[in-house]
Design a protein around this motif. Structure first.
Motif, PDB file in Angstrom:
ATOM      1  N   LEU A 158      33.463 -64.397 -13.954  1.00  8.92           N
ATOM      2  CA  LEU A 158      32.716 -65.716 -14.453  1.00  8.92           C
ATOM      3  C   LEU A 158      33.332 -66.903 -14.023  1.00  8.92           C
ATOM      4  O   LEU A 158      33.446 -67.499 -15.186  1.00  8.92           O
ATOM      5  CB  LEU A 158      31.870 -65.754 -15.807  1.00  8.92           C
ATOM      6  N   LEU A 159      32.927 -67.204 -12.809  1.00  4.88           N
ATOM      7  CA  LEU A 159      33.852 -68.833 -12.499  1.00  4.88           C
ATOM      8  C   LEU A 159      31.870 -70.055 -12.698  1.00  4.88           C
ATOM      9  O   LEU A 159      31.605 -69.975 -12.186  1.00  4.88           O
ATOM     10  CB  LEU A 159      33.796 -68.983 -11.219  1.00  4.88           C
ATOM     11  N   VAL A 160      32.833 -70.628 -13.606  1.00  5.75           N
ATOM     12  CA  VAL A 160      31.339 -71.932 -13.507  1.00  5.75           C
ATOM     13  C   VAL A 160      31.808 -73.431 -12.909  1.00  5.75           C
ATOM     14  O   VAL A 160      33.005 -73.761 -13.113  1.00  5.75           O
ATOM     15  CB  VAL A 160      31.072 -71.956 -14.935  1.00  5.75           C
ATOM     16  N   VAL A 161      30.576 -73.789 -12.008  1.00  5.91           N
ATOM     17  CA  VAL A 161      31.423 -75.238 -11.639  1.00  5.91           C
ATOM     18  C   VAL A 161      30.345 -75.963 -11.788  1.00  5.91           C
ATOM     19  O   VAL A 161      28.958 -76.305 -11.526  1.00  5.91           O
ATOM     20  CB  VAL A 161      32.160 -74.422  -9.870  1.00  5.91           C
ATOM     21  N   GLN A 162      30.847 -77.164 -12.483  1.00  9.32           N
ATOM     22  CA  GLN A 162      29.527 -77.906 -12.937  1.00  9.32           C
ATOM     23  C   GLN A 162      29.467 -79.221 -11.511  1.00  9.32           C
ATOM     24  O   GLN A 162      30.634 -79.721 -11.578  1.00  9.32           O
ATOM     25  CB  GLN A 162      30.170 -78.086 -14.641  1.00  9.32           C
ATOM     26  N   LEU A 163      29.108 -78.842 -10.774  1.00 12.34           N
ATOM     27  CA  LEU A 163      28.991 -80.573 -10.472  1.00 12.34           C
ATOM     28  C   LEU A 163      28.091 -81.190 -10.143  1.00 12.34           C
ATOM     29  O   LEU A 163      28.219 -81.481 -11.461  1.00 12.34           O
ATOM     30  CB  LEU A 163      27.932 -79.812  -8.691  1.00 12.34           C
ATOM     31  N   GLN A 164      28.531 -82.294  -9.187  1.00  9.22           N
ATOM     32  CA  GLN A 164      28.639 -83.754  -9.962  1.00  9.22           C
ATOM     33  C   GLN A 164      27.399 -84.466 -10.614  1.00  9.22           C
ATOM     34  O   GLN A 164      26.270 -84.037  -9.436  1.00  9.22           O
ATOM     35  CB  GLN A 164      29.213 -84.587  -8.484  1.00  9.22           C
ATOM     36  N   PRO A 165      26.750 -84.919 -11.379  1.00 11.86           N
ATOM     37  CA  PRO A 165      25.598 -85.117 -11.819  1.00 11.86           C
ATOM     38  C   PRO A 165      25.060 -86.127 -10.294  1.00 11.86           C
ATOM     39  O   PRO A 165      25.996 -87.013 -10.094  1.00 11.86           O
ATOM     40  CB  PRO A 165      25.481 -86.174 -13.040  1.00 11.86           C
ATOM     41  N   LEU A 166      23.191 -86.059 -10.352  1.00 15.01           N
ATOM     42  CA  LEU A 166      22.913 -86.683  -9.610  1.00 15.01           C
ATOM     43  C   LEU A 166      22.390 -88.285 -10.485  1.00 15.01           C
ATOM     44  O   LEU A 166      22.574 -89.012 -10.173  1.00 15.01           O
ATOM     45  CB  LEU A 166      22.476 -86.383  -8.692  1.00 15.01           C
ATOM     46  N   GLY A 167      22.091 -88.401 -11.384  1.00 12.81           N
ATOM     47  CA  GLY A 167      21.965 -89.412 -12.504  1.00 12.81           C
ATOM     48  C   GLY A 167      20.562 -89.940 -12.391  1.00 12.81           C
ATOM     49  O   GLY A 167      19.749 -89.374 -11.179  1.00 12.81           O
ATOM     50  N   SER A 168      20.134 -90.468 -13.183  1.00 15.11           N
ATOM     51  CA  SER A 168      18.558 -90.661 -12.726  1.00 15.11           C
ATOM     52  C   SER A 168      18.434 -92.100 -12.449  1.00 15.11           C
ATOM     53  O   SER A 168      17.398 -92.035 -11.617  1.00 15.11           O
ATOM     54  CB  SER A 168      17.702 -90.789 -14.598  1.00 15.11           C
ATOM     55  N   GLY A 169      19.412 -92.505 -12.112  1.00 16.75           N
ATOM     56  CA  GLY A 169      18.834 -94.532 -11.520  1.00 16.75           C
ATOM     57  C   GLY A 169      19.321 -94.286 -10.213  1.00 16.75           C
ATOM     58  O   GLY A 169      19.636 -95.656  -9.471  1.00 16.75           O
ATOM     59  N   LEU A 170      19.984 -93.161  -9.327  1.00 21.93           N
ATOM     60  CA  LEU A 170      20.082 -93.730  -8.460  1.00 21.93           C
ATOM     61  C   LEU A 170      19.300 -93.390  -6.589  1.00 21.93           C
ATOM     62  O   LEU A 170      18.125 -93.038  -7.331  1.00 21.93           O
ATOM     63  CB  LEU A 170      21.814 -92.215  -7.488  1.00 21.93           C
ATOM     64  N   THR A 171      19.742 -94.077  -6.501  1.00 19.85           N
ATOM     65  CA  THR A 171      18.872 -94.670  -4.993  1.00 19.85           C
ATOM     66  C   THR A 171      18.702 -93.286  -4.220  1.00 19.85           C
ATOM     67  O   THR A 171      19.302 -92.743  -4.299  1.00 19.85           O
ATOM     68  CB  THR A 171      19.259 -95.955  -3.879  1.00 19.85           C
ATOM     69  N   GLU A 172      18.005 -93.508  -2.886  1.00 19.09           N
ATOM     70  CA  GLU A 172      18.048 -91.963  -2.536  1.00 19.09           C
ATOM     71  C   GLU A 172      19.375 -91.836  -1.279  1.00 19.09           C
ATOM     72  O   GLU A 172      20.002 -90.500  -1.146  1.00 19.09           O
ATOM     73  CB  GLU A 172      16.874 -92.187  -0.980  1.00 19.09           C
ATOM     74  N   ILE A 173      19.967 -92.700  -1.184  1.00 13.75           N
ATOM     75  CA  ILE A 173      20.887 -92.786  -0.572  1.00 13.75           C
ATOM     76  C   ILE A 173      22.582 -92.477  -1.253  1.00 13.75           C
ATOM     77  O   ILE A 173      23.063 -90.878  -0.829  1.00 13.75           O
ATOM     78  CB  ILE A 173      21.627 -93.851   0.430  1.00 13.75           C
ATOM     79  N   SER A 174      22.126 -92.773  -2.623  1.00 11.20           N
ATOM     80  CA  SER A 174      23.380 -92.626  -3.517  1.00 11.20           C
ATOM     81  C   SER A 174      24.012 -91.153  -3.528  1.00 11.20           C
ATOM     82  O   SER A 174      24.181 -89.604  -3.922  1.00 11.20           O
ATOM     83  CB  SER A 174      23.545 -93.197  -4.633  1.00 11.20           C
ATOM     84  N   THR A 175      21.634 -90.569  -3.545  1.00  9.20           N
ATOM     85  CA  THR A 175      21.824 -88.944  -4.228  1.00  9.20           C
ATOM     86  C   THR A 175      21.708 -88.192  -3.252  1.00  9.20           C
ATOM     87  O   THR A 175      22.786 -87.113  -3.000  1.00  9.20           O
ATOM     88  CB  THR A 175      20.343 -88.900  -4.841  1.00  9.20           C
ATOM     89  N   LEU A 176      21.658 -88.495  -1.700  1.00 14.20           N
ATOM     90  CA  LEU A 176      22.347 -87.693  -0.676  1.00 14.20           C
ATOM     91  C   LEU A 176      23.676 -87.798  -0.530  1.00 14.20           C
ATOM     92  O   LEU A 176      24.330 -86.124   0.148  1.00 14.20           O
ATOM     93  CB  LEU A 176      21.784 -88.905   1.394  1.00 14.20           C
ATOM     94  N   GLU A 177      24.989 -88.979  -1.071  1.00 13.86           N
ATOM     95  CA  GLU A 177      26.268 -88.868  -1.058  1.00 13.86           C
ATOM     96  C   GLU A 177      26.822 -88.353  -2.007  1.00 13.86           C
ATOM     97  O   GLU A 177      27.273 -86.946  -2.235  1.00 13.86           O
ATOM     98  CB  GLU A 177      26.463 -90.279  -1.030  1.00 13.86           C
ATOM     99  N   ALA A 178      25.527 -88.015  -3.131  1.00  9.22           N
ATOM    100  CA  ALA A 178      26.541 -87.195  -4.175  1.00  9.22           C
ATOM    101  C   ALA A 178      25.896 -85.114  -3.849  1.00  9.22           C
ATOM    102  O   ALA A 178      26.982 -84.525  -3.983  1.00  9.22           O
ATOM    103  CB  ALA A 178      25.235 -87.838  -5.589  1.00  9.22           C
ATOM    104  N   ILE A 179      24.658 -85.304  -3.424  1.00  5.83           N
ATOM    105  CA  ILE A 179      24.706 -83.591  -3.165  1.00  5.83           C
ATOM    106  C   ILE A 179      25.352 -83.962  -1.415  1.00  5.83           C
ATOM    107  O   ILE A 179      25.792 -82.229  -1.552  1.00  5.83           O
ATOM    108  CB  ILE A 179      23.519 -83.808  -2.665  1.00  5.83           C
ATOM    109  N   ALA A 180      25.764 -83.777  -1.278  1.00  4.41           N
ATOM    110  CA  ALA A 180      26.851 -84.187   0.193  1.00  4.41           C
ATOM    111  C   ALA A 180      28.492 -83.910  -0.320  1.00  4.41           C
ATOM    112  O   ALA A 180      28.905 -82.628  -0.283  1.00  4.41           O
ATOM    113  CB  ALA A 180      26.847 -84.948   1.505  1.00  4.41           C
ATOM    114  N   GLU A 181      28.791 -84.091  -1.253  1.00  3.97           N
ATOM    115  CA  GLU A 181      29.860 -84.041  -2.390  1.00  3.97           C
ATOM    116  C   GLU A 181      29.684 -82.734  -2.759  1.00  3.97           C
ATOM    117  O   GLU A 181      30.830 -82.530  -3.011  1.00  3.97           O
ATOM    118  CB  GLU A 181      30.303 -85.263  -2.966  1.00  3.97           C
ATOM    119  N   ASN A 182      28.791 -82.704  -3.303  1.00  6.61           N
ATOM    120  CA  ASN A 182      28.106 -81.112  -4.580  1.00  6.61           C
ATOM    121  C   ASN A 182      28.176 -80.302  -3.035  1.00  6.61           C
ATOM    122  O   ASN A 182      29.248 -78.891  -3.415  1.00  6.61           O
ATOM    123  CB  ASN A 182      27.355 -80.740  -5.168  1.00  6.61           C
TER     124      ASN A 182
END
Length: 458
Positions: A158-182
């Motif tokens: 069982l491999l568990v990969v905790q992806l990069q958190p998006l956080g609560s204060g990020l803007t849409e563009i920062s969220t886009l970059e975080a999801i792209a990195e994940n």
């Protein structure tokens, strides 16, 4: 007596909105499953629109994964995700689709299953459920490069990969970059296992939703309007100030202040800078013409013992406008007292009596105010700053002056509209000019002149 009576309806409406929202909505997140083995799930199994998978139903759907012969399971767990993220971000950013690897993997997998809505109560305890469902060898994957990942295929893993958190204060563009990195991390882990010839199944989900459900948009909007002032008061924090004697000479504020080293190590400095103020500002300097904001952090993240960030501002007199202007000229990053990175700053300036405000500042090409690397070391850093406001001159009463936004009046959309209008006006003018140049054919009979005579013999 007027204030209590006016506040009572607002409080009642807030309570009503909360109760209705709670009764109509259940927090749910999407779950994507795929496997390198065929016939893991029945493709004819469909869920009617709006159905939310409960914990009991999820247990049944996961049985093919838990009972397969080669039990290798990868769990990609994200802090926030909603099914609307896939549709909205994929359609809004076109070729910059942040879910590119996930979509390609789903299309090419021998078997896959997409669950649009799973109860968050089920995903919140998913890891505990999986651990109790079998004798797994649990491995927490912390290195996104997975170059040293060892998997014993003879035992259930069982491999568990905790992806990069998006956080609560990020803007849409920062969220886009975080999801792209994940998405890149998911692609790398999946590719590494496939290259080793290991059969495995994957679960990709989140702990809580990132967007408000469509069914509660109106009610949630009412609630946000009624409680906007209270939320703003609770979430806001005071700006960082640098004083000389009893006077404040620098004010600095950002809603999100983050760095990324070598495109992998995320350093969130928001809390240390503004809330706990675990930052050393003693090296900051103030004068009538030059101001330097120095932020020093000790052990901000594992592997970095010290980090200093400098914001260099100048004040100059410009004859064209006949006034002084303050400009943020450059941003410098010094790591461990040795590695020096410098960025040139664009379009962040204001009259010297004002503060400068920018919605998005960073190294990304998508940001209106960019930090352009000035040396090779700067290319190893990514900077993300949202809702930046800074003032280094003429501070009165320890508060920000009127904010001059860094976004210019002539945005790309306005320029496109102006150019298109000019072209259309030119076409219209040319057409009217051509119509005015039309003349009557002189070969026709002129009623004011002698009559035309055509001999019959000819």
């Amino acid at each position: 007596m007027a204030q209590p009576h006016s506040a009572a309806p607002a409080t009642l409406l807030c309570t009503l909105a909360v109760l209705v929202q709670t009764s109509l909505s259940v927090d749910h997140v999407p779950m994507l499953l795929w496997s390198t083995q065929r016939s893991q799930w029945n493709p004819d199994t469909t869920m009617h629109e709006g159905h939310i998978i409960s914990a009991q139903e999820l247990t049944v759907l996961l049985q093919p994964v838990l009972t397969q012969k080669s039990r290798n399971l990868v769990l990609f767990l994200q802090d926030r995700l909603s099914i609307d993220d896939f549709t909205y971000l994929s359609e809004s950013y076109g070729d910059k689709n942040p879910f590119q690897n996930v979509q390609e993997i789903l299309q090419s997998s021998p078997s896959s299953l997409v669950l649009p809505a799973v109860d968050c109560k089920a995903t919140r305890y998913l890891l505990s459920f999986l651990q109790e469902s079998g004798d797994w060898k649990l491995t927490n994957v912390t290195d996104p490069n997975v170059s040293h990942l060892e998997v014993d295929a003879s035992k259930p893993n069982l491999l568990v990969v905790q992806l990069q958190p998006l956080g609560s204060g990020l803007t849409e563009i920062s969220t886009l970059e975080a999801i792209a990195e994940n998405d890149k991390i998911i692609g790398r882990v999946t590719m590494a296992l496939q290259e080793r010839g290991i059969h495995f199944s994957v679960i990709y989900t989140a702990v809580r939703p990132s967007r408000v459900s469509r069914r509660t948009d109106v009610i949630a909007g009412l609630r946000r309007q009624l409680m906007a002032a209270e939320e703003e008061e609770n979430s806001a924090y005071p700006p960082l100030n640098v004083t000389t004697g009893n006077d404040t000479c620098i004010l600095f504020y950002a809603r999100n202040f983050s760095l990324k080293a070598n495109s992998s190590v995320l350093i969130d400095l928001t809390n240390a800078t503004f809330i706990t103020q675990n930052v050393d500002i003693s090296a900051s300097e103030c004068s009538n013409s030059n101001t330097t904001l120095s932020l020093k952090y000790t052990n901000p993240v594992s592997g970095i013992s010290s980090l200093e960030i400098r914001f260099l501002m100048t004040k100059k007199f410009y004859e064209g406008s006949a006034r002084n202007w303050s400009t943020l000229d450059s941003v410098e990053i010094v790591q461990d007292g040795e590695k020096f990175a410098k960025f040139n700053v664009s379009v962040i300036s204001a009259p010297a009596e004002y503060s400068s405000h920018c919605q998005l500042v960073g190294t990304s090409n998508l940001y209106p105010a960019r930090l352009v690397p000035s040396n090779d070391e700067a290319k190893n850093w990514d900077v993300f700053i949202s809702r930046l406001q800074i003032q280094g001159f003429n501070i009165v009463n320890n508060t920000f002056s009127y904010a001059s936004d860094c976004t210019g009046f002539f945005s790309p959309g306005i320029w496109m509209g102006l150019v298109t209008s000019i072209i259309l006006v030119w076409i219209l003018t040319y057409g009217i000019h051509m119509i005015m140049q039309l003349t009557t054919n002189n070969r026709f009979d002129d009623p004011k002149g002698p009559a035309l005579s055509v001999p019959q013999t000819e």
